[in-house]
Design a protein around this motif. Structure first.
Motif, PDB file in Angstrom:
ATOM      1  N   ASP A  34     -18.169  49.320  46.758  1.00  0.00           N
ATOM      2  CA  ASP A  34     -17.587  49.217  48.105  1.00  0.00           C
ATOM      3  C   ASP A  34     -16.086  48.924  48.025  1.00  0.00           C
ATOM      4  N   GLU A  35     -15.284  49.979  48.043  1.00  0.00           N
ATOM      5  CA  GLU A  35     -13.834  49.809  47.939  1.00  0.00           C
ATOM      6  C   GLU A  35     -13.193  49.352  49.243  1.00  0.00           C
ATOM      7  N   THR A  36     -13.981  49.232  50.316  1.00  0.00           N
ATOM      8  CA  THR A  36     -13.450  48.680  51.563  1.00  0.00           C
ATOM      9  C   THR A  36     -13.624  47.165  51.613  1.00  0.00           C
ATOM     10  N   ASP A  37     -14.384  46.622  50.674  1.00  0.00           N
ATOM     11  CA  ASP A  37     -14.611  45.177  50.587  1.00  0.00           C
ATOM     12  C   ASP A  37     -13.273  44.478  50.353  1.00  0.00           C
ATOM     13  N   GLY A  38     -13.064  43.368  51.020  1.00  0.00           N
ATOM     14  CA  GLY A  38     -11.818  42.620  50.890  1.00  0.00           C
ATOM     15  C   GLY A  38     -11.493  42.224  49.456  1.00  0.00           C
ATOM     16  N   ARG A  39     -12.524  41.929  48.658  1.00  0.00           N
ATOM     17  CA  ARG A  39     -12.289  41.558  47.258  1.00  0.00           C
ATOM     18  C   ARG A  39     -11.743  42.736  46.452  1.00  0.00           C
ATOM     19  N   CYS A  40     -12.203  43.938  46.760  1.00  0.00           N
ATOM     20  CA  CYS A  40     -11.687  45.132  46.084  1.00  0.00           C
ATOM     21  C   CYS A  40     -10.237  45.366  46.494  1.00  0.00           C
ATOM     22  N   LEU A  41      -9.958  45.232  47.775  1.00  0.00           N
ATOM     23  CA  LEU A  41      -8.588  45.426  48.258  1.00  0.00           C
ATOM     24  C   LEU A  41      -7.645  44.406  47.627  1.00  0.00           C
ATOM     25  N   ARG A  42      -8.111  43.168  47.505  1.00  0.00           N
ATOM     26  CA  ARG A  42      -7.287  42.146  46.865  1.00  0.00           C
ATOM     27  C   ARG A  42      -7.082  42.460  45.380  1.00  0.00           C
ATOM     28  N   LEU A  43      -8.130  42.900  44.706  1.00  0.00           N
ATOM     29  CA  LEU A  43      -8.023  43.239  43.292  1.00  0.00           C
ATOM     30  C   LEU A  43      -6.997  44.352  43.086  1.00  0.00           C
ATOM     31  N   LYS A  44      -7.064  45.381  43.910  1.00  0.00           N
ATOM     32  CA  LYS A  44      -6.095  46.480  43.798  1.00  0.00           C
ATOM     33  C   LYS A  44      -4.673  45.990  44.069  1.00  0.00           C
ATOM     34  N   ALA A  45      -4.503  45.100  45.031  1.00  0.00           N
ATOM     35  CA  ALA A  45      -3.172  44.544  45.331  1.00  0.00           C
ATOM     36  C   ALA A  45      -2.658  43.723  44.147  1.00  0.00           C
ATOM     37  N   GLU A  46      -3.536  42.937  43.537  1.00  0.00           N
ATOM     38  CA  GLU A  46      -3.136  42.147  42.365  1.00  0.00           C
ATOM     39  C   GLU A  46      -2.774  43.061  41.194  1.00  0.00           C
ATOM     40  N   LEU A  47      -3.545  44.117  40.989  1.00  0.00           N
ATOM     41  CA  LEU A  47      -3.230  45.076  39.927  1.00  0.00           C
ATOM     42  C   LEU A  47      -1.876  45.718  40.167  1.00  0.00           C
ATOM     43  N   ARG A  48      -1.631  46.106  41.394  1.00  0.00           N
ATOM     44  CA  ARG A  48      -0.339  46.716  41.741  1.00  0.00           C
ATOM     45  C   ARG A  48       0.811  45.766  41.414  1.00  0.00           C
ATOM     46  N   LYS A  49       0.664  44.496  41.787  1.00  0.00           N
ATOM     47  CA  LYS A  49       1.719  43.497  41.495  1.00  0.00           C
ATOM     48  C   LYS A  49       1.950  43.369  39.996  1.00  0.00           C
ATOM     49  N   LEU A  50       0.871  43.332  39.231  1.00  0.00           N
ATOM     50  CA  LEU A  50       1.000  43.197  37.776  1.00  0.00           C
ATOM     51  C   LEU A  50       1.659  44.431  37.152  1.00  0.00           C
ATOM     52  N   ILE A  51       1.311  45.603  37.636  1.00  0.00           N
ATOM     53  CA  ILE A  51       1.919  46.825  37.113  1.00  0.00           C
ATOM     54  C   ILE A  51       3.406  46.861  37.444  1.00  0.00           C
ATOM     55  N   VAL A  52       3.773  46.503  38.660  1.00  0.00           N
ATOM     56  CA  VAL A  52       5.199  46.439  39.035  1.00  0.00           C
ATOM     57  C   VAL A  52       5.918  45.412  38.170  1.00  0.00           C
ATOM     58  N   GLN A  53       5.287  44.283  37.940  1.00  0.00           N
ATOM     59  CA  GLN A  53       5.881  43.258  37.077  1.00  0.00           C
ATOM     60  C   GLN A  53       6.123  43.808  35.663  1.00  0.00           C
ATOM     61  N   MET A  54       5.171  44.554  35.146  1.00  0.00           N
ATOM     62  CA  MET A  54       5.337  45.149  33.812  1.00  0.00           C
ATOM     63  C   MET A  54       6.525  46.117  33.794  1.00  0.00           C
ATOM     64  N   ILE A  55       6.659  46.910  34.845  1.00  0.00           N
ATOM     65  CA  ILE A  55       7.759  47.875  34.922  1.00  0.00           C
ATOM     66  C   ILE A  55       9.092  47.147  35.024  1.00  0.00           C
ATOM     67  N   GLU A  56       9.189  46.221  35.962  1.00  0.00           N
ATOM     68  CA  GLU A  56      10.470  45.571  36.254  1.00  0.00           C
ATOM     69  C   GLU A  56      10.884  44.512  35.238  1.00  0.00           C
TER      70      GLU A  56
END
Length: 186
Positions: A34-56
């Protein structure tokens, strides 16, 4: 017997560090498919932050996804989305065998092929499925990365073996726990 690794490159990556992704399949995540679940949305947001951190902050410019369902798919889509903000980053799809997505539902196969179409580099580890092709793919990714970003809850399995292999090669492993969202930068 090892088969020749086949690589198709669409774009050369800018000199920088490399990050491989590893993580649980959907059935082993708290929200399952269930990718609409709030926990999935939060996980994707956290992953995005970590990937941006790795880039920057860490000069990571090349990302490697093993293209499995779950974390591999999520991170590949995040990298592709971030290309508009960071046009110099590249995505490599490390494909264990040609039939990786053959038994998936049409929806997930279409998603898989949409990612492969947009990636910068395809690496096919072997043409035919063997019981150890996923392990070979994981080893390839770790060996070709400077960092490993793992979504792992500490349970035994393929993700745990990949994290342990990365540690044995002295790779930097960032671990995001999908249950608590805690991050270990180790």
């Amino acid at each position: 017997m090892f088969e020749k690794i086949l690589t198709f490159t669409r774009k050369r990556h800018v000199a920088g560090l490399k990050c491989a992704f590893t993580g649980h399949r959907p059935q082993n995540l708290p929200f399952r498919f269930d990718e609409t679940d709030g926990r999935c949305l939060r996980l994707k947001a956290e992953l995005r932050k970590l990937i941006v951190q790795m880039i920057e902050q860490k000069n990571v410019t090349h990302f490697i996804s093993g293209m499995a369902l779950g974390i591999d798919t999520y991170t590949a889509e995040i990298v592709l989305d971030l290309k508009s903000q960071f046009p110099f980053i590249t995505l490599e799809c490390a494909i264990p065998c040609e039939t990786q997505a053959a038994k998936w539902s049409e929806r997930y196969r279409n998603r898989y092929f949409a990612i492969v179409e947009r990636c910068d580099k395809e690496t096919l580890l072997q043409t035919h499925y063997t019981p150890d092709c996923m392990k070979k793919r994981n080893r390839y990714m770790v060996e070709h990365a400077d960092f490993v970003l793992a979504v792992w809850d500490g349970s035994p399995g393929g993700t745990g073996m990949t994290v342990n292999y990365a540690h044995s090669l002295n790779k930097v492993v960032w671990t995001l726990n999908p249950n608590t969202f805690s991050i270990n930068f180790g």
